[in-house]
Design a protein around this motif. Structure first.
Motif, PDB file in Angstrom:
ATOM      1  N   MET A   1     -10.529 -11.737  19.292  1.00 53.10           N
ATOM      2  CA  MET A   1     -11.000 -10.549  18.594  1.00 53.10           C
ATOM      3  C   MET A   1      -9.925 -10.025  17.643  1.00 53.10           C
ATOM      4  O   MET A   1      -9.259  -9.040  17.902  1.00 53.10           O
ATOM      5  N   SER A   2      -9.788 -10.754  16.588  1.00 52.28           N
ATOM      6  CA  SER A   2      -8.809 -10.285  15.603  1.00 52.28           C
ATOM      7  C   SER A   2      -9.489  -9.307  14.658  1.00 52.28           C
ATOM      8  O   SER A   2     -10.535  -9.587  14.094  1.00 52.28           O
ATOM      9  N   GLN A   3      -8.872  -8.178  14.548  1.00 47.83           N
ATOM     10  CA  GLN A   3      -9.435  -7.120  13.735  1.00 47.83           C
ATOM     11  C   GLN A   3      -8.647  -7.053  12.435  1.00 47.83           C
ATOM     12  O   GLN A   3      -7.437  -6.862  12.443  1.00 47.83           O
ATOM     13  N   LEU A   4      -9.361  -7.224  11.336  1.00 45.10           N
ATOM     14  CA  LEU A   4      -8.660  -7.199  10.058  1.00 45.10           C
ATOM     15  C   LEU A   4      -8.707  -5.804   9.459  1.00 45.10           C
ATOM     16  O   LEU A   4      -9.746  -5.170   9.383  1.00 45.10           O
ATOM     17  N   ARG A   5      -7.553  -5.379   9.035  1.00 44.71           N
ATOM     18  CA  ARG A   5      -7.471  -4.061   8.424  1.00 44.71           C
ATOM     19  C   ARG A   5      -6.306  -4.070   7.437  1.00 44.71           C
ATOM     20  O   ARG A   5      -5.248  -4.625   7.723  1.00 44.71           O
ATOM     21  N   LEU A   6      -6.525  -3.467   6.293  1.00 43.85           N
ATOM     22  CA  LEU A   6      -5.468  -3.419   5.286  1.00 43.85           C
ATOM     23  C   LEU A   6      -4.535  -2.249   5.597  1.00 43.85           C
ATOM     24  O   LEU A   6      -4.963  -1.094   5.624  1.00 43.85           O
ATOM     25  N   VAL A   7      -3.293  -2.579   5.861  1.00 42.79           N
ATOM     26  CA  VAL A   7      -2.326  -1.544   6.233  1.00 42.79           C
ATOM     27  C   VAL A   7      -1.045  -1.700   5.429  1.00 42.79           C
ATOM     28  O   VAL A   7      -0.530  -2.802   5.288  1.00 42.79           O
ATOM     29  N   ASN A   8      -0.576  -0.600   4.892  1.00 37.43           N
ATOM     30  CA  ASN A   8       0.732  -0.609   4.251  1.00 37.43           C
ATOM     31  C   ASN A   8       1.748  -0.187   5.310  1.00 37.43           C
ATOM     32  O   ASN A   8       1.850   0.981   5.662  1.00 37.43           O
ATOM     33  N   VAL A   9       2.478  -1.172   5.811  1.00 28.76           N
ATOM     34  CA  VAL A   9       3.412  -0.893   6.906  1.00 28.76           C
ATOM     35  C   VAL A   9       4.487   0.099   6.472  1.00 28.76           C
ATOM     36  O   VAL A   9       4.939   0.938   7.246  1.00 28.76           O
ATOM     37  N   MET A  10       4.856   0.021   5.202  1.00 30.93           N
ATOM     38  CA  MET A  10       5.848   0.966   4.694  1.00 30.93           C
ATOM     39  C   MET A  10       5.329   2.399   4.839  1.00 30.93           C
ATOM     40  O   MET A  10       6.071   3.307   5.207  1.00 30.93           O
ATOM     41  N   GLU A  11       4.042   2.578   4.570  1.00 29.23           N
ATOM     42  CA  GLU A  11       3.440   3.910   4.686  1.00 29.23           C
ATOM     43  C   GLU A  11       3.495   4.416   6.132  1.00 29.23           C
ATOM     44  O   GLU A  11       3.815   5.590   6.376  1.00 29.23           O
ATOM     45  N   GLU A  12       3.190   3.526   7.076  1.00 34.32           N
ATOM     46  CA  GLU A  12       3.224   3.930   8.479  1.00 34.32           C
ATOM     47  C   GLU A  12       4.630   4.354   8.910  1.00 34.32           C
ATOM     48  O   GLU A  12       4.806   5.350   9.599  1.00 34.32           O
ATOM     49  N   ILE A  13       5.616   3.573   8.476  1.00 36.87           N
ATOM     50  CA  ILE A  13       6.990   3.881   8.855  1.00 36.87           C
ATOM     51  C   ILE A  13       7.451   5.189   8.210  1.00 36.87           C
ATOM     52  O   ILE A  13       8.007   6.066   8.866  1.00 36.87           O
ATOM     53  N   VAL A  14       7.169   5.319   6.912  1.00 38.37           N
ATOM     54  CA  VAL A  14       7.607   6.519   6.195  1.00 38.37           C
ATOM     55  C   VAL A  14       6.914   7.774   6.743  1.00 38.37           C
ATOM     56  O   VAL A  14       7.563   8.802   6.953  1.00 38.37           O
ATOM     57  N   SER A  15       5.611   7.692   7.029  1.00 39.22           N
ATOM     58  CA  SER A  15       4.890   8.851   7.569  1.00 39.22           C
ATOM     59  C   SER A  15       5.536   9.331   8.866  1.00 39.22           C
ATOM     60  O   SER A  15       5.746  10.522   9.066  1.00 39.22           O
ATOM     61  N   GLY A  16       5.834   8.377   9.739  1.00 40.27           N
ATOM     62  CA  GLY A  16       6.435   8.720  11.022  1.00 40.27           C
ATOM     63  C   GLY A  16       7.810   9.359  10.847  1.00 40.27           C
ATOM     64  O   GLY A  16       8.127  10.358  11.495  1.00 40.27           O
ATOM     65  N   CYS A  36       2.682  19.860   2.497  1.00 42.44           N
ATOM     66  CA  CYS A  36       4.080  19.559   2.172  1.00 42.44           C
ATOM     67  C   CYS A  36       4.478  18.190   2.715  1.00 42.44           C
ATOM     68  O   CYS A  36       5.136  17.405   2.039  1.00 42.44           O
ATOM     69  N   GLU A  37       4.055  17.924   3.948  1.00 43.04           N
ATOM     70  CA  GLU A  37       4.393  16.652   4.569  1.00 43.04           C
ATOM     71  C   GLU A  37       3.835  15.483   3.746  1.00 43.04           C
ATOM     72  O   GLU A  37       4.543  14.527   3.449  1.00 43.04           O
ATOM     73  N   LEU A  38       2.567  15.597   3.361  1.00 46.50           N
ATOM     74  CA  LEU A  38       1.942  14.506   2.598  1.00 46.50           C
ATOM     75  C   LEU A  38       2.559  14.375   1.211  1.00 46.50           C
ATOM     76  O   LEU A  38       2.712  13.266   0.691  1.00 46.50           O
ATOM     77  N   ASN A  39       2.917  15.491   0.587  1.00 46.91           N
ATOM     78  CA  ASN A  39       3.572  15.437  -0.722  1.00 46.91           C
ATOM     79  C   ASN A  39       4.889  14.689  -0.637  1.00 46.91           C
ATOM     80  O   ASN A  39       5.230  13.904  -1.525  1.00 46.91           O
ATOM     81  N   ILE A  40       5.614  14.937   0.424  1.00 47.04           N
ATOM     82  CA  ILE A  40       6.908  14.270   0.601  1.00 47.04           C
ATOM     83  C   ILE A  40       6.698  12.780   0.854  1.00 47.04           C
ATOM     84  O   ILE A  40       7.362  11.934   0.252  1.00 47.04           O
ATOM     85  N   VAL A  41       5.715  12.456   1.716  1.00 51.66           N
ATOM     86  CA  VAL A  41       5.422  11.040   2.001  1.00 51.66           C
ATOM     87  C   VAL A  41       5.033  10.323   0.709  1.00 51.66           C
ATOM     88  O   VAL A  41       5.516   9.222   0.415  1.00 51.66           O
ATOM     89  N   ALA A  42       4.178  10.947  -0.098  1.00 52.17           N
ATOM     90  CA  ALA A  42       3.742  10.332  -1.357  1.00 52.17           C
ATOM     91  C   ALA A  42       4.927  10.106  -2.278  1.00 52.17           C
ATOM     92  O   ALA A  42       5.064   9.034  -2.884  1.00 52.17           O
ATOM     93  N   ASN A  43       5.791  11.086  -2.370  1.00 51.93           N
ATOM     94  CA  ASN A  43       6.959  10.980  -3.240  1.00 51.93           C
ATOM     95  C   ASN A  43       7.866   9.832  -2.797  1.00 51.93           C
ATOM     96  O   ASN A  43       8.357   9.054  -3.623  1.00 51.93           O
ATOM     97  N   VAL A  44       8.064   9.698  -1.499  1.00 51.87           N
ATOM     98  CA  VAL A  44       8.900   8.617  -0.975  1.00 51.87           C
ATOM     99  C   VAL A  44       8.254   7.266  -1.272  1.00 51.87           C
ATOM    100  O   VAL A  44       8.901   6.339  -1.763  1.00 51.87           O
TER     101      VAL A  44
END
Ligand code: ZN
Length: 94
Positions: A1-16, A36-44
């Motif tokens: 059961m491999s589930q395919l999903r498009l993920v930007n790993v950089m985004e996950e790491i930066v968000s955390g 503010c949090e999302l603005n900063i994540v987007a900027n990074v």
């Protein structure tokens, strides 16, 4: 059961990491509301390479690769820059 999903790993790491930074003692004076949090994540993320994967295995590998200490140091530097560039003071009014 491999589930395919498009993920930007950089985004996950930066968000955390941004979440963590904004809740740490050193950044108490900066607002950590969702906007503010999302603005900063987007900027990074606009300043770092994307790292897309489509499977869980690849995600795991990418995580390990990106969590290399030199890389994290570089990501942290970008986050600190972004917090100062687009972060707002706690309690700001629009
Ligand atoms: Zn805010």
């Amino acid at each position: 059961m491999s589930q395919l999903r498009l993920v930007n790993v950089m985004e996950e790491i930066v968000s955390g990491l941004v979440r963590y930074f904004l809740r740490s003692v050193e950044y108490q004076t900066f607002c950590n509301c969702e906007e503010c949090e999302l603005n900063i994540v987007a900027n990074v993320l606009n300043n770092l390479p994307t790292y897309y994967v489509v499977s869980l295995n690849a995600r795991e590998e990418a995580f390990n690769e990106l969590k290399d200490s030199r890389n994290i140091e570089n990501i942290n530097k970008e986050i600190i820059r972004a917090i100062h560039a687009v972060g707002k003071r706690r309690g700001h009014v629009e």
